[in-house]
Design a protein around this motif. Sequence first.
Motif, PDB file in Angstrom:
ATOM      1  N   PHE A  51      -4.093  -7.915   2.161  1.00  0.00           N
ATOM      2  CA  PHE A  51      -5.205  -6.976   2.192  1.00  0.00           C
ATOM      3  C   PHE A  51      -6.133  -7.227   1.013  1.00  0.00           C
ATOM      4  O   PHE A  51      -5.686  -7.617  -0.070  1.00  0.00           O
ATOM      5  CB  PHE A  51      -4.706  -5.524   2.087  1.00  0.00           C
ATOM      6  CG  PHE A  51      -4.108  -4.988   3.348  1.00  0.00           C
ATOM      7  CD1 PHE A  51      -4.906  -4.434   4.338  1.00  0.00           C
ATOM      8  CD2 PHE A  51      -2.738  -5.028   3.549  1.00  0.00           C
ATOM      9  CE1 PHE A  51      -4.363  -3.931   5.500  1.00  0.00           C
ATOM     10  CE2 PHE A  51      -2.174  -4.524   4.712  1.00  0.00           C
ATOM     11  CZ  PHE A  51      -2.992  -3.969   5.689  1.00  0.00           C
ATOM     12  N   GLU A  52      -7.408  -6.978   1.233  1.00  0.00           N
ATOM     13  CA  GLU A  52      -8.350  -6.945   0.120  1.00  0.00           C
ATOM     14  C   GLU A  52      -8.049  -5.711  -0.722  1.00  0.00           C
ATOM     15  O   GLU A  52      -7.365  -4.783  -0.281  1.00  0.00           O
ATOM     16  CB  GLU A  52      -9.796  -6.873   0.637  1.00  0.00           C
ATOM     17  CG  GLU A  52     -10.222  -8.060   1.475  1.00  0.00           C
ATOM     18  CD  GLU A  52     -10.333  -9.348   0.670  1.00  0.00           C
ATOM     19  OE1 GLU A  52     -10.408  -9.288  -0.571  1.00  0.00           O
ATOM     20  OE2 GLU A  52     -10.326 -10.423   1.303  1.00  0.00           O
ATOM     21  N   ALA A  53      -8.581  -5.688  -1.943  1.00  0.00           N
ATOM     22  CA  ALA A  53      -8.388  -4.519  -2.802  1.00  0.00           C
ATOM     23  C   ALA A  53      -8.997  -3.280  -2.152  1.00  0.00           C
ATOM     24  O   ALA A  53      -8.408  -2.196  -2.177  1.00  0.00           O
ATOM     25  CB  ALA A  53      -9.012  -4.761  -4.172  1.00  0.00           C
ATOM     26  N   ASP A  87       0.305  -5.447  -2.661  1.00  0.00           N
ATOM     27  CA  ASP A  87       0.943  -4.147  -2.431  1.00  0.00           C
ATOM     28  C   ASP A  87       0.458  -3.471  -1.146  1.00  0.00           C
ATOM     29  O   ASP A  87       1.145  -2.607  -0.601  1.00  0.00           O
ATOM     30  CB  ASP A  87       0.764  -3.220  -3.630  1.00  0.00           C
ATOM     31  CG  ASP A  87      -0.686  -2.837  -3.900  1.00  0.00           C
ATOM     32  OD1 ASP A  87      -1.593  -3.581  -3.491  1.00  0.00           O
ATOM     33  OD2 ASP A  87      -0.904  -1.791  -4.547  1.00  0.00           O
ATOM     34  N   GLY A  88      -0.706  -3.880  -0.633  1.00  0.00           N
ATOM     35  CA  GLY A  88      -1.215  -3.285   0.596  1.00  0.00           C
ATOM     36  C   GLY A  88      -0.251  -3.423   1.762  1.00  0.00           C
ATOM     37  O   GLY A  88      -0.161  -2.535   2.618  1.00  0.00           O
ATOM     38  N   CYS A  89       0.497  -4.528   1.801  1.00  0.00           N
ATOM     39  CA  CYS A  89       1.490  -4.724   2.876  1.00  0.00           C
ATOM     40  C   CYS A  89       2.558  -3.635   2.824  1.00  0.00           C
ATOM     41  O   CYS A  89       2.972  -3.101   3.857  1.00  0.00           O
ATOM     42  CB  CYS A  89       2.167  -6.077   2.742  1.00  0.00           C
ATOM     43  SG  CYS A  89       1.068  -7.467   2.883  1.00  0.00           S
ATOM     44  N   GLY A  90       3.007  -3.340   1.631  1.00  0.00           N
ATOM     45  CA  GLY A  90       4.015  -2.295   1.474  1.00  0.00           C
ATOM     46  C   GLY A  90       3.477  -0.927   1.842  1.00  0.00           C
ATOM     47  O   GLY A  90       4.148  -0.141   2.519  1.00  0.00           O
ATOM     48  N   PRO A 143       4.536 -12.930  -6.243  1.00  0.00           N
ATOM     49  CA  PRO A 143       3.590 -13.485  -7.205  1.00  0.00           C
ATOM     50  C   PRO A 143       2.849 -12.377  -7.944  1.00  0.00           C
ATOM     51  O   PRO A 143       2.846 -11.218  -7.517  1.00  0.00           O
ATOM     52  CB  PRO A 143       2.628 -14.297  -6.326  1.00  0.00           C
ATOM     53  CG  PRO A 143       2.705 -13.637  -4.990  1.00  0.00           C
ATOM     54  CD  PRO A 143       4.135 -13.179  -4.862  1.00  0.00           C
ATOM     55  N   ALA A 144       2.238 -12.746  -9.038  1.00  0.00           N
ATOM     56  CA  ALA A 144       1.442 -11.778  -9.801  1.00  0.00           C
ATOM     57  C   ALA A 144       0.140 -11.503  -9.052  1.00  0.00           C
ATOM     58  O   ALA A 144      -0.616 -12.427  -8.761  1.00  0.00           O
ATOM     59  CB  ALA A 144       1.139 -12.332 -11.185  1.00  0.00           C
ATOM     60  N   THR A 145      -0.075 -10.241  -8.715  1.00  0.00           N
ATOM     61  CA  THR A 145      -1.346  -9.824  -8.113  1.00  0.00           C
ATOM     62  C   THR A 145      -1.730  -8.475  -8.699  1.00  0.00           C
ATOM     63  O   THR A 145      -0.862  -7.730  -9.161  1.00  0.00           O
ATOM     64  CB  THR A 145      -1.259  -9.680  -6.573  1.00  0.00           C
ATOM     65  OG1 THR A 145      -0.466  -8.523  -6.247  1.00  0.00           O
ATOM     66  CG2 THR A 145      -0.655 -10.912  -5.924  1.00  0.00           C
ATOM     67  N   PRO A 146      -2.999  -8.144  -8.675  1.00  0.00           N
ATOM     68  CA  PRO A 146      -3.400  -6.807  -9.123  1.00  0.00           C
ATOM     69  C   PRO A 146      -2.753  -5.740  -8.250  1.00  0.00           C
ATOM     70  O   PRO A 146      -2.357  -5.994  -7.117  1.00  0.00           O
ATOM     71  CB  PRO A 146      -4.920  -6.814  -8.942  1.00  0.00           C
ATOM     72  CG  PRO A 146      -5.302  -8.248  -8.881  1.00  0.00           C
ATOM     73  CD  PRO A 146      -4.133  -8.961  -8.260  1.00  0.00           C
ATOM     74  N   LEU A 178       5.479  -3.785 -11.820  1.00  0.00           N
ATOM     75  CA  LEU A 178       6.488  -2.888 -11.306  1.00  0.00           C
ATOM     76  C   LEU A 178       5.983  -2.187 -10.041  1.00  0.00           C
ATOM     77  O   LEU A 178       6.726  -1.994  -9.086  1.00  0.00           O
ATOM     78  CB  LEU A 178       6.868  -1.853 -12.376  1.00  0.00           C
ATOM     79  CG  LEU A 178       7.941  -0.840 -11.990  1.00  0.00           C
ATOM     80  CD1 LEU A 178       9.242  -1.552 -11.618  1.00  0.00           C
ATOM     81  CD2 LEU A 178       8.178   0.145 -13.135  1.00  0.00           C
ATOM     82  N   ALA A 179       4.700  -1.817 -10.046  1.00  0.00           N
ATOM     83  CA  ALA A 179       4.142  -1.089  -8.891  1.00  0.00           C
ATOM     84  C   ALA A 179       4.220  -1.944  -7.627  1.00  0.00           C
ATOM     85  O   ALA A 179       4.640  -1.463  -6.566  1.00  0.00           O
ATOM     86  CB  ALA A 179       2.699  -0.692  -9.178  1.00  0.00           C
TER      87      ALA A 179
END
Length: 201
Positions: free
Chosen positions: A108-110, A128-131, A178-181, A193-194
């Motif tokens: 997902f885009e931000a 995190d959008g997938c979650g 991976p590291a993502t915002p 962690l989020a």
Amino acid sequence: MSDARRARAERRAALELLLARERAMLAAAPEWTRAPRFADAARSALLDLHVLADGLPSPVAAWTPYWRFSWPRDCAFVAVAQALTGQYDAALKVLRFLQTAQAADGWFEARYVPGTDRSPDSRPRQLDGCGWALWACDRVRAQLPASRVGELADLAQLVVRSTDCIVEAISTPSGLPPATPDYWEVSERSPTLATCAMLAA
């Protein structure tokens, strides 16, 4: 009638229609939202949800220009809140938006221009959008009447793409994505962690 008077009359009619829809939504809300202990907070929250989603192709975070966009995380919360308060059509509409906005690889885009799959800027995509999408699908499913659960079949693509994306992201020696915002939408050099918590959930 002058143009100014006509414009005022149109605004008044639009306001009256909005207020009528708000009254109908509040009247249809579950009884627990009117319990004395929660009534004021519930009414305020329901009105916030309504004004930020009613008549829009997807919910926005706020009406100010900077926030007038649709974040996957916020959409997930809106869908769950709508389902919890009996607004099943609205909740399913939000999930359908997420499915439409989601990229073919599951990311997902931000944030999005409401109702589209377009990002308004060059912010990096967020895993995190997938979650959030999977969480929302599960919570909405839990609230739907049995007669409507079959409607979730239309969202199979959202569930499958999100799941596949998460599985691929954590298929690393460390088991970490991976590291993502994430929530703060700032550059990250290591998994947050989020994001880890949301994908695990």
